[in-house]
Scaffold this motif. Structure first.
Motif, PDB file in Angstrom:
ATOM      1  N   LEU A  89      35.693  48.383  75.891  1.00 13.37           N
ATOM      2  CA  LEU A  89      36.291  47.087  75.599  1.00 13.37           C
ATOM      3  C   LEU A  89      36.198  46.165  76.805  1.00 13.37           C
ATOM      4  O   LEU A  89      35.902  44.969  76.671  1.00 13.37           O
ATOM      5  CB  LEU A  89      37.749  47.284  75.176  1.00 13.37           C
ATOM      6  CG  LEU A  89      37.945  48.004  73.835  1.00 13.37           C
ATOM      7  CD1 LEU A  89      39.374  48.514  73.703  1.00 13.37           C
ATOM      8  CD2 LEU A  89      37.609  47.071  72.687  1.00 13.37           C
ATOM      9  N   LYS A  90      36.439  46.711  77.984  1.00 15.33           N
ATOM     10  CA  LYS A  90      36.329  45.930  79.216  1.00 15.33           C
ATOM     11  C   LYS A  90      34.906  45.409  79.387  1.00 15.33           C
ATOM     12  O   LYS A  90      34.690  44.260  79.818  1.00 15.33           O
ATOM     13  CB  LYS A  90      36.747  46.793  80.406  1.00 15.33           C
ATOM     14  CG  LYS A  90      36.587  46.143  81.764  1.00 15.33           C
ATOM     15  CD  LYS A  90      37.526  44.979  81.959  1.00 15.33           C
ATOM     16  CE  LYS A  90      37.412  44.419  83.367  1.00 15.33           C
ATOM     17  NZ  LYS A  90      38.278  43.236  83.585  1.00 15.33           N
ATOM     18  N   ALA A  91      33.933  46.226  79.040  1.00 14.68           N
ATOM     19  CA  ALA A  91      32.531  45.841  79.174  1.00 14.68           C
ATOM     20  C   ALA A  91      32.156  44.705  78.232  1.00 14.68           C
ATOM     21  O   ALA A  91      31.142  44.017  78.450  1.00 14.68           O
ATOM     22  CB  ALA A  91      31.631  47.054  78.919  1.00 14.68           C
ATOM     23  N   GLU A  92      32.954  44.497  77.206  1.00 14.87           N
ATOM     24  CA  GLU A  92      32.713  43.406  76.261  1.00 14.87           C
ATOM     25  C   GLU A  92      33.321  42.089  76.736  1.00 14.87           C
ATOM     26  O   GLU A  92      33.281  41.087  76.019  1.00 14.87           O
ATOM     27  CB  GLU A  92      33.279  43.772  74.888  1.00 14.87           C
ATOM     28  CG  GLU A  92      32.583  44.947  74.226  1.00 14.87           C
ATOM     29  CD  GLU A  92      33.251  45.347  72.917  1.00 14.87           C
ATOM     30  OE1 GLU A  92      34.073  44.557  72.402  1.00 14.87           O
ATOM     31  OE2 GLU A  92      32.953  46.439  72.407  1.00 14.87           O
ATOM     32  N   GLY A  93      33.890  42.105  77.934  1.00  8.07           N
ATOM     33  CA  GLY A  93      34.474  40.882  78.455  1.00  8.07           C
ATOM     34  C   GLY A  93      35.940  40.701  78.120  1.00  8.07           C
ATOM     35  O   GLY A  93      36.498  39.611  78.269  1.00  8.07           O
ATOM     36  N   ILE A  94      36.590  41.783  77.692  1.00 10.00           N
ATOM     37  CA  ILE A  94      38.011  41.751  77.363  1.00 10.00           C
ATOM     38  C   ILE A  94      38.810  42.152  78.606  1.00 10.00           C
ATOM     39  O   ILE A  94      38.510  43.160  79.241  1.00 10.00           O
ATOM     40  CB  ILE A  94      38.312  42.704  76.194  1.00 10.00           C
ATOM     41  CG1 ILE A  94      37.580  42.227  74.934  1.00 10.00           C
ATOM     42  CG2 ILE A  94      39.818  42.795  75.931  1.00 10.00           C
ATOM     43  CD1 ILE A  94      37.679  43.183  73.760  1.00 10.00           C
ATOM     44  N   ASP A  95      39.827  41.365  78.930  1.00 13.97           N
ATOM     45  CA  ASP A  95      40.611  41.624  80.138  1.00 13.97           C
ATOM     46  C   ASP A  95      42.065  41.997  79.872  1.00 13.97           C
ATOM     47  O   ASP A  95      42.779  42.382  80.802  1.00 13.97           O
ATOM     48  CB  ASP A  95      40.597  40.384  81.053  1.00 13.97           C
ATOM     49  CG  ASP A  95      39.223  40.108  81.628  1.00 13.97           C
ATOM     50  OD1 ASP A  95      38.559  41.069  82.063  1.00 13.97           O
ATOM     51  OD2 ASP A  95      38.807  38.933  81.635  1.00 13.97           O
ATOM     52  N   PHE A  96      42.502  41.906  78.613  1.00 18.92           N
ATOM     53  CA  PHE A  96      43.909  42.143  78.302  1.00 18.92           C
ATOM     54  C   PHE A  96      44.053  43.099  77.115  1.00 18.92           C
ATOM     55  O   PHE A  96      43.301  43.028  76.142  1.00 18.92           O
ATOM     56  CB  PHE A  96      44.623  40.824  77.992  1.00 18.92           C
ATOM     57  CG  PHE A  96      44.671  39.888  79.164  1.00 18.92           C
ATOM     58  CD1 PHE A  96      45.728  39.923  80.064  1.00 18.92           C
ATOM     59  CD2 PHE A  96      43.634  38.988  79.386  1.00 18.92           C
ATOM     60  CE1 PHE A  96      45.759  39.071  81.157  1.00 18.92           C
ATOM     61  CE2 PHE A  96      43.651  38.127  80.474  1.00 18.92           C
ATOM     62  CZ  PHE A  96      44.716  38.167  81.364  1.00 18.92           C
ATOM     63  N   ALA A  97      45.039  43.984  77.232  1.00 18.74           N
ATOM     64  CA  ALA A  97      45.371  44.936  76.170  1.00 18.74           C
ATOM     65  C   ALA A  97      46.788  44.644  75.692  1.00 18.74           C
ATOM     66  O   ALA A  97      47.720  44.603  76.494  1.00 18.74           O
ATOM     67  CB  ALA A  97      45.274  46.366  76.694  1.00 18.74           C
ATOM     68  N   CYS A  98      46.958  44.436  74.389  1.00 16.70           N
ATOM     69  CA  CYS A  98      48.253  44.049  73.835  1.00 16.70           C
ATOM     70  C   CYS A  98      48.893  45.211  73.079  1.00 16.70           C
ATOM     71  O   CYS A  98      48.204  45.972  72.389  1.00 16.70           O
ATOM     72  CB  CYS A  98      48.097  42.856  72.908  1.00 16.70           C
ATOM     73  SG  CYS A  98      47.333  41.430  73.700  1.00 16.70           S
TER      74      CYS A  98
END
Length: 241
Positions: A89-98
């Motif tokens: 997920l981080k590799a997809e450009g996502i920086d936040f986990a909710c």
């Protein structure tokens, strides 16, 4: 806009978190992330069939990513799988986990520690809110959820299959949190303002299952004193219709 994924359990706290996050203009939820039990092809802990999970994601309009586990997984294995999946997920450009967590401090601490290893930051839209007010607002907004699992230590099988409404809240014992934040019950949301269409299902059989702690000999952040290893649960099967 900052990108985030939502840890999606299929239940009311996750659904209400998504609703709250969608009211903001600084964070975009781009994916739902769900842990599943590959032994039975159901959502971990909730016991909901994957067909219904897929129906939720389709109605919400968000892609779904799965983290796959066996039915009785150790904390060490769980952490390793979650690290692998969240790196994707981080590799997809996502920086936040909710997350839909409300007041469990040790769980939030564990999540934040694991996320920091990946370079992700945790977001908790329901954190420290009064649980009774949360679930009452959830109901008033038109969300509809059915109880799919109860911890037998707190609630018997008669609560499985019940709709979460005002009468349900009145019937809960005094030692049960209105949101089930201590794991007293879990739910499946089938309608509400985040859905484009109602998720259709039929109530199936109720079953009682027991679990035991798995220890693979590795250290983890929890001790026996930190966790109450509950073992007995009632499940209500929901069948797509």
């Amino acid at each position: 806009m900052k990108k985030a994924y939502l840890n999606w359990s299929s239940g009311k706290d996750a659904a209400f978190s998504l609703y709250k996050l969608q009211q903001q203009d600084d964070l975009e939820i781009v994916k739902l992330f769900t842990a599943v039990n590959t032994d039975v092809n159901r959502i971990s802990m909730h016991g909901v069939r994957l067909e219904l999970l897929d129906a939720q994601a389709k109605s919400i309009g968000l892609p779904l990513q799965l983290a796959e586990f066996s039915g009785n997984v150790s904390m060490e294995t769980y952490s390793k799988v979650m690290e692998t999946e969240t790196k994707k997920l981080k590799a997809e450009g996502i920086d936040f986990a909710c997350f839909g967590d409300i007041f469990l401090e040790d769980l939030k601490e564990y999540r934040d520690q694991q996320l920091s290893k990946i370079g992700l930051s945790g977001v908790y839209p329901l954190w420290k809110k009064v649980t009774k007010k949360l679930v009452e607002e959830f109901i008033e907004l038109g969300f509809k959820a059915v109880v799919v699992c109860t911890n037998a230590e707190y609630l018997d099988e008669t609560f499985c299959g019940r709709i979460i409404d005002h009468q349900f809240l009145k019937d809960l014992p005094n030692n049960v949190d209105p949101c089930g934040e201590n794991g007293e019950f879990h739910s499946f949301v089938f309608d509400g303002p985040i859905f484009s269409e109602t998720i259709k299902f039929e109530i199936g059989e109720k079953v009682y299952r027991t679990y035991k702690r798995v220890d693979d000999g590795e250290d983890n952040c929890f001790t026996d004193e930190d966790i109450n290893w509950d073992t007995g649960f009632w499940y209500c099967d929901l069948m797509p219709s």
